[in-house]
Design a protein around this motif. Structure first.
Motif, PDB file in Angstrom:
ATOM      1  N   LEU A 276       0.814  -1.214   0.000  1.00 19.09           N
ATOM      2  CA  LEU A 276       0.000   0.000   0.000  1.00 19.09           C
ATOM      3  C   LEU A 276       0.849   1.266   0.000  1.00 19.09           C
ATOM      4  N   ASN A 277       2.066   1.171   0.587  1.00 17.19           N
ATOM      5  CA  ASN A 277       2.908   2.367   0.645  1.00 17.19           C
ATOM      6  C   ASN A 277       3.412   2.796  -0.728  1.00 17.19           C
ATOM      7  N   GLU A 278       3.280   1.930  -1.745  1.00 16.05           N
ATOM      8  CA  GLU A 278       3.661   2.308  -3.106  1.00 16.05           C
ATOM      9  C   GLU A 278       2.582   3.170  -3.766  1.00 16.05           C
ATOM     10  N   LEU A 279       1.354   3.113  -3.222  1.00 10.04           N
ATOM     11  CA  LEU A 279       0.224   3.913  -3.719  1.00 10.04           C
ATOM     12  C   LEU A 279      -0.122   3.627  -5.181  1.00 10.04           C
ATOM     13  N   ASN A 280       0.173   2.402  -5.642  1.00  5.61           N
ATOM     14  CA  ASN A 280      -0.137   2.074  -7.036  1.00  5.61           C
ATOM     15  C   ASN A 280      -1.628   2.122  -7.336  1.00  5.61           C
ATOM     16  N   PHE A 281      -2.458   1.960  -6.293  1.00  4.41           N
ATOM     17  CA  PHE A 281      -3.907   2.007  -6.499  1.00  4.41           C
ATOM     18  C   PHE A 281      -4.379   3.406  -6.879  1.00  4.41           C
ATOM     19  N   LEU A 282      -3.513   4.414  -6.703  1.00  8.59           N
ATOM     20  CA  LEU A 282      -3.882   5.786  -7.033  1.00  8.59           C
ATOM     21  C   LEU A 282      -3.569   6.156  -8.483  1.00  8.59           C
ATOM     22  N   TRP A 283      -2.962   5.244  -9.236  1.00  8.03           N
ATOM     23  CA  TRP A 283      -2.782   5.526 -10.650  1.00  8.03           C
ATOM     24  C   TRP A 283      -4.152   5.780 -11.279  1.00  8.03           C
ATOM     25  N   PHE A 284      -4.198   6.725 -12.185  1.00  6.86           N
ATOM     26  CA  PHE A 284      -5.462   7.096 -12.832  1.00  6.86           C
ATOM     27  C   PHE A 284      -6.196   5.880 -13.383  1.00  6.86           C
ATOM     28  N   CYS A 285      -5.456   5.016 -14.064  1.00  5.75           N
ATOM     29  CA  CYS A 285      -6.090   3.865 -14.724  1.00  5.75           C
ATOM     30  C   CYS A 285      -6.673   2.876 -13.724  1.00  5.75           C
ATOM     31  N   ASN A 286      -6.227   2.921 -12.467  1.00  2.00           N
ATOM     32  CA  ASN A 286      -6.785   2.040 -11.441  1.00  2.00           C
ATOM     33  C   ASN A 286      -7.996   2.657 -10.757  1.00  2.00           C
ATOM     34  N   ILE A 287      -7.835   3.871 -10.275  1.00  4.26           N
ATOM     35  CA  ILE A 287      -8.877   4.465  -9.440  1.00  4.26           C
ATOM     36  C   ILE A 287     -10.093   4.913 -10.258  1.00  4.26           C
ATOM     37  N   THR A 288      -9.885   5.296 -11.522  1.00  4.22           N
ATOM     38  CA  THR A 288     -11.033   5.747 -12.311  1.00  4.22           C
ATOM     39  C   THR A 288     -11.915   4.587 -12.770  1.00  4.22           C
ATOM     40  N   LEU A 289     -11.418   3.363 -12.659  1.00  5.04           N
ATOM     41  CA  LEU A 289     -12.271   2.212 -12.972  1.00  5.04           C
ATOM     42  C   LEU A 289     -13.469   2.159 -12.026  1.00  5.04           C
ATOM     43  N   PHE A 290     -13.303   2.711 -10.826  1.00  2.43           N
ATOM     44  CA  PHE A 290     -14.432   2.785  -9.891  1.00  2.43           C
ATOM     45  C   PHE A 290     -15.494   3.757 -10.404  1.00  2.43           C
ATOM     46  N   LEU A 291     -15.033   4.844 -11.055  1.00  2.00           N
ATOM     47  CA  LEU A 291     -15.999   5.786 -11.649  1.00  2.00           C
ATOM     48  C   LEU A 291     -16.808   5.091 -12.734  1.00  2.00           C
ATOM     49  N   LEU A 292     -16.109   4.330 -13.580  1.00  2.54           N
ATOM     50  CA  LEU A 292     -16.784   3.612 -14.663  1.00  2.54           C
ATOM     51  C   LEU A 292     -17.741   2.562 -14.102  1.00  2.54           C
ATOM     52  N   ALA A 293     -17.269   1.800 -13.111  1.00  3.50           N
ATOM     53  CA  ALA A 293     -18.100   0.738 -12.534  1.00  3.50           C
ATOM     54  C   ALA A 293     -19.358   1.293 -11.887  1.00  3.50           C
ATOM     55  N   PHE A 294     -19.205   2.302 -11.032  1.00  2.00           N
ATOM     56  CA  PHE A 294     -20.375   2.872 -10.363  1.00  2.00           C
ATOM     57  C   PHE A 294     -21.231   3.685 -11.328  1.00  2.00           C
ATOM     58  N   GLY A 295     -20.602   4.192 -12.392  1.00  2.00           N
ATOM     59  CA  GLY A 295     -21.385   4.854 -13.428  1.00  2.00           C
ATOM     60  C   GLY A 295     -22.354   3.887 -14.084  1.00  2.00           C
ATOM     61  N   PHE A 296     -21.892   2.661 -14.339  1.00  2.00           N
ATOM     62  CA  PHE A 296     -22.759   1.622 -14.902  1.00  2.00           C
ATOM     63  C   PHE A 296     -23.813   1.176 -13.887  1.00  2.00           C
ATOM     64  N   ILE A 297     -23.356   0.916 -12.656  1.00  2.00           N
ATOM     65  CA  ILE A 297     -24.262   0.392 -11.630  1.00  2.00           C
ATOM     66  C   ILE A 297     -25.386   1.385 -11.324  1.00  2.00           C
ATOM     67  N   LEU A 298     -25.010   2.649 -11.156  1.00  2.00           N
ATOM     68  CA  LEU A 298     -25.975   3.688 -10.786  1.00  2.00           C
ATOM     69  C   LEU A 298     -26.596   4.379 -12.001  1.00  2.00           C
ATOM     70  N   LYS A 299     -26.093   4.034 -13.196  1.00  2.00           N
ATOM     71  CA  LYS A 299     -26.505   4.728 -14.423  1.00  2.00           C
ATOM     72  C   LYS A 299     -26.365   6.236 -14.249  1.00  2.00           C
ATOM     73  N   SER A 300     -25.197   6.626 -13.746  1.00  2.00           N
ATOM     74  CA  SER A 300     -24.920   8.023 -13.416  1.00  2.00           C
ATOM     75  C   SER A 300     -24.327   8.770 -14.606  1.00  2.00           C
ATOM     76  N   ASP A 301     -25.050   9.763 -15.103  1.00  2.00           N
ATOM     77  CA  ASP A 301     -24.551  10.591 -16.196  1.00  2.00           C
ATOM     78  C   ASP A 301     -23.249  11.280 -15.797  1.00  2.00           C
ATOM     79  N   MET A 302     -23.203  11.797 -14.594  1.00  2.00           N
ATOM     80  CA  MET A 302     -22.046  12.545 -14.123  1.00  2.00           C
ATOM     81  C   MET A 302     -20.791  11.673 -14.115  1.00  2.00           C
ATOM     82  N   LEU A 303     -20.889  10.462 -13.557  1.00  2.00           N
ATOM     83  CA  LEU A 303     -19.721   9.586 -13.453  1.00  2.00           C
ATOM     84  C   LEU A 303     -19.275   9.081 -14.826  1.00  2.00           C
TER      85      LEU A 303
END
Length: 243
Positions: free
Chosen positions: A2-29
């Motif tokens: 966790l101390n490497e913070l690799n989960f904060l790379w854009f390509c990792n963390i923005t997948l949550f935006l895409l996933a919840f965008g699909f789940i919630l059908k959120s225009d904003m996300l």
């Protein structure tokens, strides 16, 4: 770790935006995700495809994938870069609508992500390219707080521009959304983009399989060694440079 913070790379963390965008059908996300992905991902994707098919890098951003220290699970995980835009496109133009809140969201998200990346990452990392350019053609000598401010401002402005274009297109196709021909067209484009990504990954897999792999050897395999040898992990920092 966790101390490497690799989960904060854009390509990792923005997948949550895409996933919840699909789940919630959120225009904003969904709109926010695609506008950001269209800026960042093509740089990696083009380099990945070029190395896969022609054996040379264009900008070096995907070179780490083809290094001897990169393991199979990591190679599979890296394929997410090539699928982000196809699925983002599919979600936006099939489920999403024009959404002005995405302008505010992308700005806040970008600032928070880049500031955290700059402030808390290990010194030897260049998380989200905030310390210096990741791509060779983006002024490799730039660095420091001046570069960070320029980079963050550029990202926000470009994201707003793409977000604006996406919103304009969504507004113009609003009356077509319920037509069968529109849905078929979006699906065909999605399959086309997906096919390109899959083909590139297939070719890259063959190239990857031919690369000799470097592993940590057992300490007791070195007899009569003048130094004590310990190895916990291996990492690549560029072409022909491994730790």
């Amino acid at each position: 770790g966790l101390n490497e913070l690799n989960f904060l790379w854009f390509c990792n963390i923005t997948l949550f935006l895409l996933a919840f965008g699909f789940i919630l059908k959120s225009d904003m996300l969904l709109n926010s995700f695609l506008s950001m992905a269209l800026i960042v991902q093509p740089v990696f994707i083009i380099d990945y495809i070029w190395i896969s098919f022609f054996g040379v890098e264009l900008n070096g951003t995907s070179l780490y994938v083809f290094q001897p220290t990169f393991w199979l699970l990591e190679f599979i995980s890296a394929a997410k870069h090539l699928f982000m835009i196809p699925f983002g496109f599919y979600g936006v133009f099939l489920l999403s609508r024009k959404n002005k809140k995405s302008y505010i969201f992308t700005a806040i998200f970008t600032i928070l992500l880049l500031v955290v990346s700059y402030a808390f990452q290990p010194e030897y990392r260049n998380l989200n390219c905030v310390k210096k350019p990741c791509a060779k053609f983006f002024g490799g000598n730039m660095s420091g707080i001046g570069y960070f401010v320029f980079f963050a401002a550029s990202m926000i402005i470009l994201t707003w521009l793409l977000n604006f274009i996406i919103n304009v297109i969504l507004e113009n196709v609003e009356k077509l959304r319920h037509r069968k021909s529109y849905k078929i067209s979006i699906f065909v484009i999605f399959i086309f983009l997906l096919s390109i990504s899959t083909a590139a990954i297939a070719v890259a897999s063959v190239k990857y399989s031919e690369i000799p792999k470097v592993i940590c050897d057992r300490e007791d395999n070195c007899t009569n060694c003048p130094v004590e040898i310990k190895c916990r992990f291996l990492d690549s920092f560029g072409k022909n440079l491994a730790l």
